[in-house]
Scaffold this active site. Sequence first.
Site, mmCIF file in Angstrom:
data_model
loop_
_atom_site.group_PDB
_atom_site.id
_atom_site.type_symbol
_atom_site.label_atom_id
_atom_site.label_comp_id
_atom_site.label_asym_id
_atom_site.label_seq_id
_atom_site.Cartn_x
_atom_site.Cartn_y
_atom_site.Cartn_z
ATOM 1 N N CYS A 76 0.828 -1.209 0.000
ATOM 2 C CA CYS A 76 0.000 0.000 0.000
ATOM 3 C C CYS A 76 0.870 1.270 0.000
ATOM 4 O O CYS A 76 1.537 1.538 -0.983
ATOM 5 C CB CYS A 76 -0.991 -0.046 1.151
ATOM 6 S SG CYS A 76 -2.413 0.976 0.826
ATOM 7 N N HIS A 165 -3.324 -4.900 1.770
ATOM 8 C CA HIS A 165 -2.759 -5.118 3.115
ATOM 9 C C HIS A 165 -2.767 -6.607 3.456
ATOM 10 O O HIS A 165 -3.736 -7.084 4.058
ATOM 11 C CB HIS A 165 -3.587 -4.357 4.147
ATOM 12 C CG HIS A 165 -3.353 -2.881 4.147
ATOM 13 N ND1 HIS A 165 -2.555 -2.256 5.078
ATOM 14 C CD2 HIS A 165 -3.795 -1.922 3.320
ATOM 15 C CE1 HIS A 165 -2.525 -0.959 4.833
ATOM 16 N NE2 HIS A 165 -3.276 -0.732 3.768
ATOM 17 N N GLU A 167 -1.326 -8.142 5.711
ATOM 18 C CA GLU A 167 -1.286 -8.366 7.168
ATOM 19 C C GLU A 167 -2.684 -8.372 7.777
ATOM 20 O O GLU A 167 -2.857 -8.757 8.922
ATOM 21 C CB GLU A 167 -0.392 -7.299 7.844
ATOM 22 C CG GLU A 167 -0.995 -5.916 8.033
ATOM 23 C CD GLU A 167 -1.017 -5.044 6.780
ATOM 24 O OE1 GLU A 167 -0.774 -5.564 5.670
ATOM 25 O OE2 GLU A 167 -1.306 -3.836 6.913
HETATM 26 N N1 GLN Z 1 -3.597 6.359 0.557
HETATM 27 C C1 GLN Z 1 -2.361 6.147 1.249
HETATM 28 C C2 GLN Z 1 -1.221 6.897 0.575
HETATM 29 O O1 GLN Z 1 -1.309 7.223 -0.577
HETATM 30 C C3 GLN Z 1 -2.029 4.682 1.338
HETATM 31 C C4 GLN Z 1 -3.054 3.971 2.171
HETATM 32 C C5 GLN Z 1 -2.580 2.772 2.881
HETATM 33 O O2 GLN Z 1 -1.375 2.508 3.021
HETATM 34 N N2 GLN Z 1 -3.518 2.021 3.388
HETATM 35 O O3 GLN Z 1 -0.266 7.149 1.207
#
Ligand code: GLN
Length: 187
Positions: A76, A165, A167
């Site tokens: 992410c 994610h 995890e």
């Molecule tokens: N939207 C976040 C970003 O761009 C990432 C979101 C997340 O890690 N769950 O930093």
Amino acid sequence: MKIIGILGIQGDIEEHEDAVKKINCIPKRIRTVDDLEGIDALIIPGGESTTIGKLMVSYGFIDKIRNLKIPILGTCAGMVLLSKGTGKEQPLLEMLNVTIKRNAYGSQKDSFEKEIDLGGKKINAVFIRAPQVGEILSKDVEIISKDDENIVGIKEGNIMAISFHPELSDDGVIAYEYFLKNFVEKR
Ligand code: GLN
């Protein structure tokens, strides 16, 4: 046993540590650049990439991580941080030859779970304000996961990045096993 560092700036650090234990590796929380010593691989967790990036700059992580030469898994915001650009001013590692669309699913789908394919296996992926890969800037970038037409998992060299994610889902261990088998054990 392999030691997998987990960047401990922001995100689900404990959940990543539990997952690393499930694949019979030793988790090591990385709080300072000195903690990078002796790890076999590194996970950069999700969170807010602008915040994590700024803290990485102030703790001196950017150049250290760029020079590590060990497998890295970005999830992410970790994927965002590994990319070359987001169209926004923010500190990035620029280790993956892709651009990223941050919050690509927009506010309607801030958070959702969906079964997708990762390297030939089904996984329940948890997306939270998730990014997608925008442009692919090098032929060395390989797509390992898609959500319909959207690219949500890639690899380039010894770096793997996923939008979701692992995890947080019950079968998320599939993603860690994939990282272990295709990156960490291949070193
Ligand atoms: N939207 C976040 C970003 O761009 C990432 C979101 C997340 O890690 N769950 O930093």
